[in-house]
Design an enzyme around this catalytic site. Structure first.
Site, PDB file in Angstrom:
ATOM      1  N   GLU A 115       0.818  -1.198   0.000  1.00 23.75           N
ATOM      2  CA  GLU A 115       0.000   0.000   0.000  1.00 23.75           C
ATOM      3  C   GLU A 115       0.856   1.253   0.000  1.00 23.75           C
ATOM      4  O   GLU A 115       1.951   1.279   0.558  1.00 23.75           O
ATOM      5  CB  GLU A 115      -0.946  -0.039   1.198  1.00 23.75           C
ATOM      6  N   CYS A 128       3.704   8.285   1.364  1.00 20.48           N
ATOM      7  CA  CYS A 128       4.229   7.272   2.276  1.00 20.48           C
ATOM      8  C   CYS A 128       4.369   5.970   1.483  1.00 20.48           C
ATOM      9  O   CYS A 128       3.382   5.407   1.030  1.00 20.48           O
ATOM     10  CB  CYS A 128       3.245   7.109   3.436  1.00 20.48           C
ATOM     11  N   CYS A 139       7.156  -5.967  15.693  1.00 27.08           N
ATOM     12  CA  CYS A 139       6.785  -4.971  16.704  1.00 27.08           C
ATOM     13  C   CYS A 139       5.342  -5.260  17.116  1.00 27.08           C
ATOM     14  O   CYS A 139       4.464  -5.412  16.260  1.00 27.08           O
ATOM     15  CB  CYS A 139       6.943  -3.571  16.143  1.00 27.08           C
ATOM     16  N   CYS A 142       2.248  -3.195  15.797  1.00 32.30           N
ATOM     17  CA  CYS A 142       2.173  -2.882  14.360  1.00 32.30           C
ATOM     18  C   CYS A 142       1.524  -4.023  13.604  1.00 32.30           C
ATOM     19  O   CYS A 142       1.951  -5.176  13.719  1.00 32.30           O
ATOM     20  CB  CYS A 142       3.583  -2.644  13.826  1.00 32.30           C
ATOM     21  N   ASN A 325      -2.760   3.831  16.501  1.00 35.14           N
ATOM     22  CA  ASN A 325      -3.876   3.513  15.605  1.00 35.14           C
ATOM     23  C   ASN A 325      -4.262   2.066  15.839  1.00 35.14           C
ATOM     24  O   ASN A 325      -3.479   1.161  15.553  1.00 35.14           O
ATOM     25  CB  ASN A 325      -3.469   3.745  14.141  1.00 35.14           C
TER      26      ASN A 325
HETATM   27  N1  SAH Z   1       9.577  -0.284   9.648  1.00 35.63           N
HETATM   28  C1  SAH Z   1       9.853   1.085   9.759  1.00 35.63           C
HETATM   29  C2  SAH Z   1       8.936   1.971   8.931  1.00 35.63           C
HETATM   30  C3  SAH Z   1       7.475   1.659   8.870  1.00 35.63           C
HETATM   31  S1  SAH Z   1       6.480   1.974  10.255  1.00 35.63           S
HETATM   32  C4  SAH Z   1       9.816   1.499  11.209  1.00 35.63           C
HETATM   33  O1  SAH Z   1       9.376   0.717  12.042  1.00 35.63           O
HETATM   34  O2  SAH Z   1      10.259   2.599  11.498  1.00 35.63           O
HETATM   35  C5  SAH Z   1       6.196   3.733  10.334  1.00 35.63           C
HETATM   36  C6  SAH Z   1       5.898   4.211  11.758  1.00 35.63           C
HETATM   37  O3  SAH Z   1       4.564   3.833  12.175  1.00 35.63           O
HETATM   38  C7  SAH Z   1       6.852   3.622  12.766  1.00 35.63           C
HETATM   39  O4  SAH Z   1       7.290   4.574  13.684  1.00 35.63           O
HETATM   40  C8  SAH Z   1       5.979   2.592  13.442  1.00 35.63           C
HETATM   41  O5  SAH Z   1       6.487   2.255  14.685  1.00 35.63           O
HETATM   42  C9  SAH Z   1       4.638   3.285  13.482  1.00 35.63           C
HETATM   43  N2  SAH Z   1       3.502   2.402  13.741  1.00 35.63           N
HETATM   44  C10 SAH Z   1       3.383   1.091  13.454  1.00 35.63           C
HETATM   45  N3  SAH Z   1       2.190   0.620  13.859  1.00 35.63           N
HETATM   46  C11 SAH Z   1       1.518   1.655  14.387  1.00 35.63           C
HETATM   47  C12 SAH Z   1       0.214   1.809  14.951  1.00 35.63           C
HETATM   48  N4  SAH Z   1      -0.636   0.788  15.004  1.00 35.63           N
HETATM   49  N5  SAH Z   1      -0.145   3.033  15.390  1.00 35.63           N
HETATM   50  C13 SAH Z   1       0.704   4.077  15.282  1.00 35.63           C
HETATM   51  N6  SAH Z   1       1.929   3.999  14.757  1.00 35.63           N
HETATM   52  C14 SAH Z   1       2.347   2.798  14.314  1.00 35.63           C
HETATM   53 FE1  SF4 Z   2       8.170  -2.862  13.338  1.00 34.36          FE
HETATM   54 FE2  SF4 Z   2       6.010  -2.532  11.805  1.00 34.36          FE
HETATM   55 FE3  SF4 Z   2       8.228  -1.067  11.344  1.00 34.36          FE
HETATM   56 FE4  SF4 Z   2       8.186  -3.704  10.821  1.00 34.36          FE
HETATM   57  S1  SF4 Z   2       6.931  -2.141   9.819  1.00 34.36           S
HETATM   58  S2  SF4 Z   2       9.814  -2.584  11.878  1.00 34.36           S
HETATM   59  S3  SF4 Z   2       6.897  -4.516  12.457  1.00 34.36           S
HETATM   60  S4  SF4 Z   2       6.921  -0.966  13.155  1.00 34.36           S
END
Ligand code: SAH
Ligand code: SF4
Length: 391
Positions: A115, A128, A139, A142, A325
């Site tokens: 996406e 994005c 994580c 996420c 979120n």
């Molecule tokens: N993998 C990379 C980039 C993608 S995530 C990283 O982790 O940095 C982009 C951002 O969204 C990151 O800071 C991530 O921690 C955050 N993120 C992921 N899931 C989320 C959620 N459910 N609510 C808010 N932020 C979230």
């Molecule tokens: Fe962590 Fe999600 Fe970023 Fe992957 S995309 S590193 S699982 S926050």
């Protein structure tokens, strides 16, 4: 959340898949394109000039058909068409939120989907983009991290996301038209699906293309790469890409960060901060963004806020607070607005900018960390439609 139904638009699939046997010129570095042109019969002496011409057609004018490259001889255009293609991933669907956010579901080779989200703001338009299908990291907050299937995107698929968004925004320059400096797509963030530093070479090559002054020409200050903390690749990012850096920090003790961002077990907070200290100098970028997701009762106390400013002391920084979120089955809750404001206040008083990120495109599930569920939802609704129509 809004009750208004989002506008969903099926975008007709354009014939952009690379036909068998043709090499896609999109995503090649200048050197790789030069080698490919020579291998296809371009005289070595001309190769550099030809790369310059073709590069401009593809990345400045947005041309996809060799026949339109009018400063090349007709038989050379025919030779190019015989050996090469200019192919982007396919847009399967586009959704437009009532706040103007656009989300594209994009299909790449092998039938995988990623996406891409476009977020218009008053002074900028941010795209994005994704770097992987899914993510190998897990994580716990996420949704992308719960997706099993993972594959690295190619450089063509990474830069292709920028090009297809430009197509949709109708933003390629028109020859002869006055130069308009206000760009709809002015910024890129690598904050979609995937860990960009686990796909370093492809992300680097794609961002070099985005920054190339003869093409898309985005300033490196308008590109932000977000990482969960792949420490050995941080210095490389400064040296080989030089874009802005965002760190998914999210916790102020190793104990909590181990749970939220498990890569912390490999490189802990102290090692991560050490790697960050040199980044602004080496990359010549002003500040590092520390992203901090606000999880109710987990990482959002006043004590956390105070520890956070102490930890990052000495690093030019901006702290970006992200209200969590939620997604179906998520093990956390979003901190209350009052809690987020109190946390922000402590940070602000310590002298840091601490913007609270407004979730965008919530009605189309386009917000940070929701991207996996959005795809699943799209699939489900297609299945539902099929059931209803009996097709
Ligand atoms: N993998 C990379 C980039 C993608 S995530 C990283 O982790 O940095 C982009 C951002 O969204 C990151 O800071 C991530 O921690 C955050 N993120 C992921 N899931 C989320 C959620 N459910 N609510 C808010 N932020 C979230
Ligand atoms: Fe962590 Fe999600 Fe970023 Fe992957 S995309 S590193 S699982 S926050």
């Amino acid at each position: 959340m809004t009750a208004t139904a989002p506008i969903t638009q099926d975008v007709l699939t354009l014939p952009r898949k690379a036909p068998e046997g043709l090499l896609n010129l999109v995503g090649l570095t200048r050197d790789a394109m030069r080698d490919a042109l020579i291998a296809a019969g371009t005289p070595e002496k001309q190769a550099k000039m030809r790369v310059g011409q073709i590069w401009q057609w593809i990345y400045h004018w947005g041309v996809r058909d060799f026949a339109e490259m009018t400063n090349l001889a007709k038989d050379y255009r025919a030779l190019l068409a015989d050996k090469f293609t200019i192919a982007l991933p396919e847009v399967v669907t586009k959704q437009v939120s009532e706040d103007g956010t656009r989300k594209y579901l994009v299909r790449i080779a092998g039938g995988h989907e990623v996406e891409v989200v476009y977020i218009p703001e008053e002074d900028r338009g941010t795209l994005c983009i994704s770097s992987q299908v899914g993510c190998t990291l897990t994580c716990s907050f996420c949704h992308t991290g719960t997706q099993k299937l993972v594959r690295n995107l190619t450089a063509a698929e990474v830069i292709g996301q920028v090009m297809l968004a430009r197509d949709d925004l109708n933003e390629w320059p028109v020859p002869g038209a006055p130069k308009d400096e206000t760009r709809l797509l002015s910024n890129i963030v690598l904050m979609g699906m995937g860990e960009p530093l686990y796909n370093f070479e492809n992300v680097r090559d794609a961002m070099k293309i985005a920054m190339d002054p003869e093409g898309l020409s985005l300033s490196r200050r308008r590109i932000t790469l977000s990482t969960s903390g792949v420490v050995p690749e941080i210095a490389r990012t400064a040296n080989e890409i030089g874009c802005m850096l965002a760190i998914s920090f999210h916790a102020t003790t190793d104990e909590v960060r181990d749970k939220l961002v498990p890569i912390n077990k490999r490189w802990n907070i102290a090692e991560l901060l050490d790697a960050l200290r040199d980044y602004p100098k080496v990359s010549n970028s002003e500040r590092i963004t520390f992203e901090y997701v606000m999880l109710d009762g987990v990482n959002d106390s006043d004590e956390d806020a105070r520890r956070l400013v102490k930890l990052i002391d000495g690093i030019p920084a901006k702290i970006n607070l992200i209200p969590f979120n939620e997604w179906p089955g998520a093990p956390y809750k979003r901190s209350s607005n009052n809690r987020i404001r109190a946390f922000a206040d402590i940070i602000y008083k310590a002298g840091y900018a601490s913007p609270i990120r407004t979730p965008r495109g919530e009605d189309i599930m386009a917000a940070c960390g929701q991207l996996k569920s959005a795809t699943e939802r799209a699939r489900k609704s297609k299945a539902e439609i099929a059931a209803e129509t009996g097709l």
